[in-house]
Design a protein around this motif. Structure first.
Motif, PDB file in Angstrom:
ATOM      1  N   PRO A 193       0.815  -1.220   0.000  1.00  0.00           N
ATOM      2  CA  PRO A 193       0.000   0.000   0.000  1.00  0.00           C
ATOM      3  C   PRO A 193       0.852   1.275   0.000  1.00  0.00           C
ATOM      4  N   ALA A 194       1.990   1.251   0.689  1.00  0.00           N
ATOM      5  CA  ALA A 194       2.891   2.415   0.680  1.00  0.00           C
ATOM      6  C   ALA A 194       3.482   2.622  -0.715  1.00  0.00           C
ATOM      7  N   VAL A 195       3.793   1.530  -1.400  1.00  0.00           N
ATOM      8  CA  VAL A 195       4.290   1.631  -2.773  1.00  0.00           C
ATOM      9  C   VAL A 195       3.230   2.289  -3.640  1.00  0.00           C
ATOM     10  N   GLN A 196       1.984   1.846  -3.499  1.00  0.00           N
ATOM     11  CA  GLN A 196       0.895   2.389  -4.314  1.00  0.00           C
ATOM     12  C   GLN A 196       0.626   3.854  -4.007  1.00  0.00           C
ATOM     13  N   ARG A 197       0.880   4.296  -2.791  1.00  0.00           N
ATOM     14  CA  ARG A 197       0.682   5.701  -2.429  1.00  0.00           C
ATOM     15  C   ARG A 197       1.831   6.598  -2.861  1.00  0.00           C
TER      16      ARG A 197
ATOM     17  N   ALA B 284       9.035   2.384 -13.594  1.00  0.00           N
ATOM     18  CA  ALA B 284       8.855   1.066 -12.981  1.00  0.00           C
ATOM     19  C   ALA B 284      10.182   0.530 -12.449  1.00  0.00           C
ATOM     20  N   ALA B 285      11.255   0.760 -13.187  1.00  0.00           N
ATOM     21  CA  ALA B 285      12.572   0.308 -12.730  1.00  0.00           C
ATOM     22  C   ALA B 285      12.991   1.055 -11.461  1.00  0.00           C
ATOM     23  N   ASP B 286      12.688   2.344 -11.392  1.00  0.00           N
ATOM     24  CA  ASP B 286      13.001   3.116 -10.181  1.00  0.00           C
ATOM     25  C   ASP B 286      12.220   2.590  -8.985  1.00  0.00           C
ATOM     26  N   ILE B 287      10.942   2.307  -9.191  1.00  0.00           N
ATOM     27  CA  ILE B 287      10.112   1.784  -8.103  1.00  0.00           C
ATOM     28  C   ILE B 287      10.639   0.427  -7.649  1.00  0.00           C
ATOM     29  N   ARG B 288      10.983  -0.409  -8.611  1.00  0.00           N
ATOM     30  CA  ARG B 288      11.524  -1.722  -8.251  1.00  0.00           C
ATOM     31  C   ARG B 288      12.834  -1.583  -7.477  1.00  0.00           C
ATOM     32  N   GLY B 289      13.677  -0.667  -7.916  1.00  0.00           N
ATOM     33  CA  GLY B 289      14.936  -0.433  -7.204  1.00  0.00           C
ATOM     34  C   GLY B 289      14.707   0.006  -5.767  1.00  0.00           C
ATOM     35  N   GLU B 290      13.723   0.883  -5.554  1.00  0.00           N
ATOM     36  CA  GLU B 290      13.402   1.329  -4.197  1.00  0.00           C
ATOM     37  C   GLU B 290      12.882   0.170  -3.346  1.00  0.00           C
TER      38      GLU B 290
ATOM     39  N   GLY C 133      14.804  -1.795  -0.030  1.00  0.00           N
ATOM     40  CA  GLY C 133      14.182  -1.861   1.283  1.00  0.00           C
ATOM     41  C   GLY C 133      13.485  -0.583   1.691  1.00  0.00           C
ATOM     42  N   ASP C 134      13.224   0.321   0.761  1.00  0.00           N
ATOM     43  CA  ASP C 134      12.576   1.590   1.097  1.00  0.00           C
ATOM     44  C   ASP C 134      11.107   1.433   1.490  1.00  0.00           C
ATOM     45  N   PHE C 135      10.508   0.305   1.176  1.00  0.00           N
ATOM     46  CA  PHE C 135       9.089   0.088   1.460  1.00  0.00           C
ATOM     47  C   PHE C 135       8.892  -1.166   2.308  1.00  0.00           C
ATOM     48  N   ARG C 136       9.681  -1.317   3.360  1.00  0.00           N
ATOM     49  CA  ARG C 136       9.544  -2.497   4.208  1.00  0.00           C
ATOM     50  C   ARG C 136       8.351  -2.329   5.136  1.00  0.00           C
ATOM     51  N   ALA C 137       7.532  -3.381   5.245  1.00  0.00           N
ATOM     52  CA  ALA C 137       6.312  -3.344   6.052  1.00  0.00           C
ATOM     53  C   ALA C 137       6.622  -3.181   7.537  1.00  0.00           C
TER      54      ALA C 137
END
Length: 125
Positions: free
Chosen positions: A16-20, A101-107, A111-115
């Motif tokens: 959800p954080a990725v989607q936001r 998309a590659a930037d998001i995957r890299g993030e 570990g930038d979006f760890r739950a």
């Protein structure tokens, strides 16, 4: 067996954080701004062909050259349109979607979006 292909560590991603995220919203917006108008145009083009075939028999049976008539040419144009739109989308995606998309995957992989971090931050606020 069904989950064998799942990547290790995806349980800790806060999707959800990725989607936001701003990047994801940009990606989604660009995708929709391309797909919806093109889809609408293709559906209108297809519906026009079907309606012409169903109700404009005289027009569709008009000979163009030899035994080739308007219906055959418009039918072939449907196929050409499909390949043209596919090529156009692939080009668009390569230029405008894939870098984001590659930037998001890299993030995500960094570990930038760890739950567990998101849960900790929510618990501290």
């Amino acid at each position: 067996m069904g989950n064998d292909a799942r990547s290790a560590g995806t349980d800790t991603i806060d999707f959800p954080a990725v989607q936001r995220s701003e990047e994801f919203q940009t990606l989604r917006s660009r995708h929709r701004r391309f797909v919806f108008p093109v889809l609408g145009a293709c559906l209108v083009w297809y519906l026009a062909y079907v309606l012409l075939a169903g109700y404009a028999h005289d027009f569709m049976s008009t000979p163009v050259f030899g035994s080739i008539n308007v219906a055959i040419l418009l039918g072939l144009a449907q196929v050409v349109t499909t390949f043209a739109v596919t090529t156009w989308y692939v080009s668009f995606a390569n230029r405008r979607l894939d870098p984001i998309a590659a930037d998001i995957r890299g993030e995500i992989e960094a570990g930038d979006f760890r739950a567990d971090d998101a849960a900790t931050e929510r618990g501290n606020s």
